[in-house]
Design an enzyme around this catalytic site. Structure first.
Site, PDB file in Angstrom:
ATOM      1  N   THR A 104     138.714   1.345 -44.605  1.00 45.28           N
ATOM      2  CA  THR A 104     138.675   0.745 -43.286  1.00 45.28           C
ATOM      3  C   THR A 104     137.594  -0.328 -43.255  1.00 45.28           C
ATOM      4  O   THR A 104     136.848  -0.517 -44.202  1.00 45.28           O
ATOM      5  CB  THR A 104     138.369   1.800 -42.204  1.00 45.28           C
ATOM      6  OG1 THR A 104     136.989   2.180 -42.310  1.00 45.28           O
ATOM      7  CG2 THR A 104     139.254   3.022 -42.349  1.00 45.28           C
ATOM      8  N   CYS A 106     135.004  -0.145 -41.740  1.00 46.46           N
ATOM      9  CA  CYS A 106     133.707   0.546 -41.761  1.00 46.46           C
ATOM     10  C   CYS A 106     133.447   1.199 -43.116  1.00 46.46           C
ATOM     11  O   CYS A 106     132.676   2.148 -43.229  1.00 46.46           O
ATOM     12  CB  CYS A 106     133.645   1.593 -40.655  1.00 46.46           C
ATOM     13  SG  CYS A 106     133.718   0.881 -39.007  1.00 46.46           S
ATOM     14  N   CYS A 107     134.161   0.734 -44.119  1.00 43.12           N
ATOM     15  CA  CYS A 107     133.956   1.110 -45.526  1.00 43.12           C
ATOM     16  C   CYS A 107     134.773   2.305 -45.969  1.00 43.12           C
ATOM     17  O   CYS A 107     134.838   2.596 -47.153  1.00 43.12           O
ATOM     18  CB  CYS A 107     132.490   1.334 -45.859  1.00 43.12           C
ATOM     19  SG  CYS A 107     131.459  -0.033 -45.340  1.00 43.12           S
ATOM     20  N   GLY A 108     135.396   3.049 -45.051  1.00 41.24           N
ATOM     21  CA  GLY A 108     136.366   4.052 -45.451  1.00 41.24           C
ATOM     22  C   GLY A 108     135.773   5.273 -46.100  1.00 41.24           C
ATOM     23  O   GLY A 108     134.649   5.671 -45.842  1.00 41.24           O
TER      24      GLY A 108
END
Length: 270
Positions: A104, A106-108
């Site tokens: 994502t 947000c870095c996942g």
């Protein structure tokens, strides 16, 4: 600016006691799927510009592209949001460990085990010392990075990264909803253009985490400038890898966390 990166949305705005109806520019989120040697490898949620550079930088950061010359073909289908990369000599363990991942903006998902196995192979201590900056240089570069991001000015919803010559010349600027993506776009451009990192500094709007620091290390970055803070592990890694971190660059001040010899008050001679 690529129109698909920004969309107009209706908003209700409250300001100074008044409620008004209007529109605002909103940054878009775009799923980009990377097909590696014919198989789905990862989907990145990103800002849909410079996607080829993003894909190359991501594969290099993940250790799947250890030599740019091993990339034999790259194509992008903007109708389906797929990038097709053909890479020779891929480490099959890394490929299988990262199969069909989804990141994502947000870095996942956590990549801790995967990342550090790879980084032990690809992040090497710097032997060079080609960058010399003043404190004012750092402040000016951070300001120039922010000014260069038209997407941030319009939406306020992206992270920024920029590459500078040590004399302050801005070489390139990239923005993305994902902070890792902004750096990978820089990295991909460096690889495609065969840029040497001697005498260059990397500026970044986000927090300097261990993953961010390791991306910078793989680029061959000597000096990493950030508008935000650095984590303890990032500082430890920077000490070991010979990288200078300067953070909290805002309002005319900054903190130098590691290898302060590259940043001084006056003129430098390197």
């Amino acid at each position: 600016m690529n129109e698909s990166v920004v969309i107009r949305r209706a908003v209700t705005r409250y300001s100074d006691g008044e409620v008004l109806s209007g529109e605002d520019d909103v940054v878009t989120e775009y799923p980009l799927t990377i097909m590696l040697n014919g198989e789905e490898f990862a989907t990145l949620v990103c800002s849909p510009d410079h996607v080829e550079d993003l894909s190359i930088g991501f594969l290099a950061s993940e250790g799947l592209l250890t030599d740019y010359r091993s990339l034999t073909d790259l194509s992008y289908d903007d109708r389906t949001g797929h990038v097709y990369a053909e890479v020779e000599d891929v480490d099959e363990w890394l490929k299988e460990s990262g199969s069909k991942r989804y990141f994502t903006s947000c870095c996942g998902k956590s990549r801790q085990g995967f990342v550090f196995y790879n980084d032990a192979r690809t992040a090497k201590p710097l032997q060079s010392h080609t960058v010399g900056l003043t404190y004012e240089d750092c402040i000016s570069m951070m300001s120039a990075m922010q000014q260069a991001s038209g997407l941030f000015k319009v939406t306020g919803g992206v992270h920024n990264a920029a590459l500078f010559e040590q004399d302050g010349t801005l070489l390139l600027s990239r923005s993305d909803i994902g902070r890792h993506n902004a750096l990978d776009k820089i990295y991909g451009h460096i690889l495609r253009s065969e840029l040497l990192m001697d005498g260059k500094a990397l500026a970044f709007s986000g927090r300097v985490s261990s993953e961010v620091l390791l991306k910078a290390a793989k680029m061959g970055c000597e000096v990493l400038l950030s508008k935000s803070a650095a984590t303890d592990l990032a500082i430890q890694l920077a000490e070991d890898l010979g990288i200078t971190i300067a953070g909290f660059i805002r309002n005319g001040s900054l903190n130098v966390y590691t290898h302060p010899e590259r940043i001084t008050k006056g003129d430098n001679n390197f």
